[in-house]
Design an enzyme around this catalytic site. Sequence first.
Site, PDB file in Angstrom:
ATOM      1  CE  LYS A  79      -4.537   0.850   0.655  1.00 13.29           C
ATOM      2  NZ  LYS A  79      -5.729   0.111   0.285  1.00 13.29           N
ATOM      3  N   GLY A 179     -25.728   1.735   4.047  1.00 17.15           N
ATOM      4  CA  GLY A 179     -24.887   2.416   3.053  1.00 17.15           C
ATOM      5  C   GLY A 179     -25.241   1.980   1.651  1.00 17.15           C
ATOM      6  CB  VAL A 180     -27.635   2.612  -0.862  1.00 18.02           C
ATOM      7  CG1 VAL A 180     -28.264   1.274  -0.550  1.00 18.02           C
ATOM      8  CG2 VAL A 180     -28.379   3.724  -0.107  1.00 18.02           C
ATOM      9  N   GLY A 181     -23.995   3.397  -1.314  1.00 20.61           N
ATOM     10  CA  GLY A 181     -23.069   4.161  -2.156  1.00 20.61           C
ATOM     11  C   GLY A 181     -22.765   3.347  -3.404  1.00 20.61           C
ATOM     12  CB  VAL A 183     -20.098  -1.409  -2.825  1.00 18.28           C
ATOM     13  CG1 VAL A 183     -20.310  -2.911  -2.681  1.00 18.28           C
ATOM     14  CG2 VAL A 183     -18.672  -1.121  -3.274  1.00 18.28           C
TER      15      VAL A 183
HETATM   16  P1  NAD Z   1     -19.111   5.048  -1.113  1.00 25.64           P
HETATM   17  O1  NAD Z   1     -18.463   6.201  -0.453  1.00 25.64           O
HETATM   18  O2  NAD Z   1     -19.534   5.131  -2.528  1.00 25.64           O
HETATM   19  O3  NAD Z   1     -20.407   4.603  -0.275  1.00 25.64           O
HETATM   20  C1  NAD Z   1     -20.486   4.655   1.094  1.00 25.64           C
HETATM   21  C2  NAD Z   1     -21.902   5.105   1.427  1.00 25.64           C
HETATM   22  O4  NAD Z   1     -22.063   5.032   2.834  1.00 25.64           O
HETATM   23  C3  NAD Z   1     -22.182   6.555   1.018  1.00 25.64           C
HETATM   24  O5  NAD Z   1     -23.385   6.612   0.285  1.00 25.64           O
HETATM   25  C4  NAD Z   1     -22.277   7.274   2.345  1.00 25.64           C
HETATM   26  O6  NAD Z   1     -23.189   8.354   2.309  1.00 25.64           O
HETATM   27  C5  NAD Z   1     -22.768   6.175   3.253  1.00 25.64           C
HETATM   28  N1  NAD Z   1     -22.494   6.408   4.679  1.00 25.64           N
HETATM   29  C6  NAD Z   1     -21.430   6.990   5.255  1.00 25.64           C
HETATM   30  N2  NAD Z   1     -21.583   7.023   6.588  1.00 25.64           N
HETATM   31  C7  NAD Z   1     -22.759   6.408   6.854  1.00 25.64           C
HETATM   32  C8  NAD Z   1     -23.470   6.127   8.053  1.00 25.64           C
HETATM   33  N3  NAD Z   1     -23.007   6.466   9.241  1.00 25.64           N
HETATM   34  N4  NAD Z   1     -24.655   5.472   7.953  1.00 25.64           N
HETATM   35  C9  NAD Z   1     -25.143   5.120   6.752  1.00 25.64           C
HETATM   36  N5  NAD Z   1     -24.520   5.389   5.590  1.00 25.64           N
HETATM   37  C10 NAD Z   1     -23.360   6.018   5.647  1.00 25.64           C
HETATM   38  O7  NAD Z   1     -18.115   3.810  -0.881  1.00 25.64           O
HETATM   39  P2  NAD Z   1     -18.145   2.395  -1.608  1.00 25.64           P
HETATM   40  O8  NAD Z   1     -17.127   2.392  -2.676  1.00 25.64           O
HETATM   41  O9  NAD Z   1     -19.548   2.006  -1.914  1.00 25.64           O
HETATM   42  O10 NAD Z   1     -17.580   1.458  -0.438  1.00 25.64           O
HETATM   43  C11 NAD Z   1     -18.408   1.060   0.643  1.00 25.64           C
HETATM   44  C12 NAD Z   1     -17.572   0.219   1.617  1.00 25.64           C
HETATM   45  O11 NAD Z   1     -17.053  -0.917   0.944  1.00 25.64           O
HETATM   46  C13 NAD Z   1     -16.361   0.949   2.197  1.00 25.64           C
HETATM   47  O12 NAD Z   1     -16.157   0.490   3.515  1.00 25.64           O
HETATM   48  C14 NAD Z   1     -15.223   0.483   1.316  1.00 25.64           C
HETATM   49  O13 NAD Z   1     -13.991   0.537   1.983  1.00 25.64           O
HETATM   50  C15 NAD Z   1     -15.632  -0.945   1.047  1.00 25.64           C
HETATM   51  N6  NAD Z   1     -15.073  -1.502  -0.186  1.00 25.64           N
HETATM   52  C16 NAD Z   1     -15.365  -0.938  -1.398  1.00 25.64           C
HETATM   53  C17 NAD Z   1     -14.846  -1.506  -2.566  1.00 25.64           C
HETATM   54  C18 NAD Z   1     -15.185  -0.947  -3.920  1.00 25.64           C
HETATM   55  O14 NAD Z   1     -15.002  -1.642  -4.915  1.00 25.64           O
HETATM   56  N7  NAD Z   1     -15.694   0.274  -4.022  1.00 25.64           N
HETATM   57  C19 NAD Z   1     -14.011  -2.634  -2.500  1.00 25.64           C
HETATM   58  C20 NAD Z   1     -13.729  -3.181  -1.248  1.00 25.64           C
HETATM   59  C21 NAD Z   1     -14.272  -2.598  -0.095  1.00 25.64           C
END
Ligand code: NAD
Length: 366
Positions: A79, A179-181, A183
């Site tokens: 990393k 969390g509906v971001g 992923v």
């Molecule tokens: P993202 O930032 O797109 O989505 C995260 C979502 O969580 C956002 O919509 C945010 O508003 C919401 N959020 C933040 N705090 C919150 C809370 N207290 N309560 C409810 N919702 C809340 O991130 P992502 O890329 O979707 O990743 C989500 C998780 O998965 C992270 O922990 C990330 O490390 C992990 N992850 C992602 C990937 C990837 O391919 N993107 C791969 C491995 C792990």
Amino acid sequence: MIFETISTSGHEEVVFCHNKDAGLKAIIAIHNTVLGPALGGTRMWNYANEAEALNDVLRLSRGMTYKAAVSGLNLGGGKAVIWGDPNKDKSEALFRAFGRFVNSLGGRYITAEDVGIDVNDMEYVFRETEYVTGVHQVHGGSGDPSPFTAYGTLQGLMAALNVKFGNEDVGKYSYAVQGVGHVGMEFVKLLRERGAKVFVTDINQEAVRRAVEEFGCEAVGLDEIYDVDVDVYSPTALGGTLNETTIDRIKAKVICGAANNQLATDQIGDELERRGVLYAPDYAVNAGGLMNVSLEIDGYNRERAMRMMRTIYYNLMRIFEISKRDGIPTYKAADRMAEERINTIGKLKLPHMGNHAPRFLGRRAN
Ligand code: NAD
């Protein structure tokens, strides 16, 4: 002090990168390359001090070793962190200077995006080194990993349902998705396509609205997500949401989501096991993104990537088996599976193969 820290964490190499003109201060940590080159993203963060930056990169790179090993990839763990404010300190020179440091490691470390870094920053890194993944699709890269992470999470979920309930019928069960971001939204879409009942929450109200209107999920409050009576709790936002206060409230018998570092402490993992809650270890479940970028090394192919996600199902099954075999919680079983693989594969002597740098095929920087 630094050597002491590195020797306890088991790192092979830690490189401090500095370029005054470009304003670059970065650290690259290579934890373990027994299985292959160390792949892991670069994080840009305004750390309070050097020690904080060093601790972060050491912790994150070690995590990558375990994630790659448990996922059956021929990759080690590494990393990088760039010390700076991603909103103010980015420049072409900064990323090109960083790219030169990555290049100087001759392929022992391969970088990608992480917090604070986007695909445009990687374009500059890519001008200086081919040892970078997650580059834009126009360069033959793999693009956004989130749909793959979501699909991989679904595979992990099916393994967990099978072990806990004796069937993999995703649609038969109910879910609380926190969390509906990037992923999470893809994940709820997959759940709803299979007919599941899905509760969602997010601090972003627009995302919640979309999950409700487009995919037919039911919205609950931010704190309410722990109390809904569901079969599966899916942390897909932040780490540390499995902690002393939440585990008494969570009624789900399966925990499976994509967020990193879900367990606040190891003791929480022990306690879940004691209570008969099946925890699907986060770094095995969410490896889809890493698998996807890893395919850039020998020529990216989307269909191959989708097929590879299925291996997450078998990895989880193996973790659950080890947990049963050794009478240990699943989070420990995942670590054990990773360590066993590093040990056994590391002992294979293939003198004719030697150690060669990865070759990237089918991509060009310009
Ligand atoms: P993202 O930032 O797109 O989505 C995260 C979502 O969580 C956002 O919509 C945010 O508003 C919401 N959020 C933040 N705090 C919150 C809370 N207290 N309560 C409810 N919702 C809340 O991130 P992502 O890329 O979707 O990743 C989500 C998780 O998965 C992270 O922990 C990330 O490390 C992990 N992850 C992602 C990937 C990837 O391919 N993107 C791969 C491995 C792990």
